[in-house]
Design an enzyme around this catalytic site. Structure first.
Site, PDB file in Angstrom:
ATOM      1  CB  THR A 157      -0.979  -0.126   1.126  1.00 21.26           C
ATOM      2  OG1 THR A 157      -0.122  -0.225   2.483  1.00 21.26           O
ATOM      3  CG2 THR A 157      -2.152  -1.138   0.907  1.00 21.26           C
ATOM      4  CE  LYS A 183       0.190  -3.427   3.307  1.00 23.04           C
ATOM      5  NZ  LYS A 183      -0.679  -2.561   4.001  1.00 23.04           N
ATOM      6  CB  THR A 194      -2.395  -1.548   8.328  1.00 23.65           C
ATOM      7  OG1 THR A 194      -2.991  -2.023   7.222  1.00 23.65           O
ATOM      8  CG2 THR A 194      -1.322  -0.979   8.211  1.00 23.65           C
ATOM      9  CD  GLU A 280       1.749   5.228   6.353  1.00 23.73           C
ATOM     10  OE1 GLU A 280       0.913   4.512   5.608  1.00 23.73           O
ATOM     11  OE2 GLU A 280       1.368   5.889   7.291  1.00 23.73           O
ATOM     12  CG  ASN A 402      -0.878   8.511   7.735  1.00 25.56           C
ATOM     13  OD1 ASN A 402      -1.801   7.273   7.503  1.00 25.56           O
ATOM     14  ND2 ASN A 402       0.228   8.005   7.960  1.00 25.56           N
TER      15      ASN A 402
END
Length: 407
Positions: A157, A183, A194, A280, A402
């Site tokens: 993602t 992932k 996640t 991230e 985000n």
């Protein structure tokens, strides 16, 4: 890697399809604008299967379907994964779509329906475009779509890179391979985030022993990472063992059990650390070691408290040796400890000794905090409890990513 190398070695360019009897692939079916968005793993024979899943109360439809598949015979032969859309919080229609996805994939691969698993990752609350998925699934047997690297790409993602590995070890004189792919980049927190993890092995082992082993290893690997404190709806780790290496069945009494256990643990730890490293907006991988706690469980709670602290993470991003934030995170962990015995190291630099400041070179500490891998050690006393957790710094880029996730 130290003495682990005595038991196994990493296979150069190894991946989830390196073990005997496994294939993997990926293709673009239109869930994303251009990127590959549908991946699959296939075993030539039914494999013993084990899974662990998110603790989030809102478990996504694919997790329910996959757990149902495994429950029937503790076996899987094929796994289909889509990115872009999570198929979470989608009600009865979402559950039916997950069943239909499994049915279509099983028919295409020529396996019984209960031997197929499904996984999804991406945006929560949107229904899957089933026509696009149906068209994509119809192409999974085309040679042009085969390749483990395509699978690794299809499941991503907001990740910035693929995550895969394979190792080789010896069991009963036979070569056994363990490979994996994962992932995860954001919404990562201990107790499954996640995150999707897939591990394959040609070892001969029953699903019961595989399940017990996966649960134990997950608690020391995937459940010891954090990026941002959020636990997602779709996370799972699956292990498939197809027995094609033809070793004698592995049990905890087997002479080579420890070798297999350490190999599987290494693969899971490697993938977990790669997820943390790819957080991230992250610029550093952070490793927190806790020693001298009263129990391993207490050490785990303290390690998670430190690695989850936004104040610790932002200090690392700013290369600020603000050990007070680490002390604070230890203190609010809720674990029993003697504050007068706590010492803290940044890398090999002692900054707190027995609960009070220790003089240290600020520039040397800053240099360590600017390295790609930052290590924090908290020594709590003379007891035997210990744990390790992994995470990353918290950057301005995380907020940017985000703030605009849906666009």
């Amino acid at each position: 890697m130290g003495d682990q190398q005595e038991h196994f070695h990493i296979i150069k360019n190894g991946n989830i399809a390196t073990a005997k009897g496994f294939q993997a692939g990926g293709l673009h079916c239109g869930l994303r604008k251009k990127k590959i968005d549908l991946g699959w793993v296939y075993s030539e024979v039914p494999a013993q299967a084990a899974g662990v899943y998110t603790t989030n109360s809102f478990q996504a439809a694919p997790l329910k379907v996959t757990q149902e598949s495994i429950a029937k015979e503790n076996q899987l032969q094929a796994v289909i994964v889509n990115s872009a859309i999570a198929n979470a919080c989608t009600g009865e229609q979402g559950l039916q779509d997950a069943y239909d996805m499994r049915k279509l994939f099983a028919e295409t691969m020529g396996v019984e329906e209960h031997l197929a698993a499904v996984a999804s990752t991406g945006l929560i609350g949107e229904l899957l475009p089933m026509e696009k998925l149906q068209k994509g699934i119809s192409q999974v047997n085309d040679q042009e779509h085969l390749g483990a690297e395509k699978f690794e790409t299809a499941i991503l993602t907001t990740d910035t890179k693929e995550k895969g590995i394979a190792i080789e070890l010896e069991i009963d004189g036979e070569t056994v391979t363990i490979g994996g792919a994962a992932k995860g980049s954001g919404m990562i927190h201990p107790n499954m985030a996640t995150m999707l993890g897939f591990v394959t092995t040609d070892a001969n082992i029953s699903s019961n022993h595989l399940t017990d082993t996966l649960k134990a290893i997950t608690n020391k690997s995937f459940n010891m990472i954090t990026v941002d404190g959020d636990t997602s709806t779709n996370d799972m780790v699956l292990v498939l063992a197809n027995g094609q290496a033809e070793n004698k069945e592995l049990t905890p009494d087997h002479k080579d059990w420890e070798t297999f256990y350490e190999g599987l643990k290494f693969v899971c730890e490697y993938l977990a650390k790669e997820i943390a490293r790819d957080g991230e907006g992250a610029t550093r991988l952070v490793e927190v070691n806790v020693e001298g706690a009263f129990t391993d469980e207490s050490a785990t709670g303290i390690a998670k408290s430190i690695i989850s602290s936004n104040l610790v993470k932002t200090a690392i991003h700013g290369a600020d040796a603000n050990w007070g934030r680490i002390i604070t995170a230890i203190g609010y962990s809720g674990e029993s400890l003697d504050p007068d015995k706590v010492s803290i190291y940044l890398g090999d630099i002692l900054v707190v000794e027995n609960g009070v400041p220790h003089p240290f070179d600020e520039e040397a500490a800053k240099e360590h905090l600017l390295e790609d891998e930052v290590k924090i050690l908290a020594k709590l006393g003379d007891a035997n409890g210990r744990a390790t957790a992994w995470g990353c710094d918290l950057s301005y880029e995380y907020v940017r990513i985000n703030a605009s996730y849906r666009t």
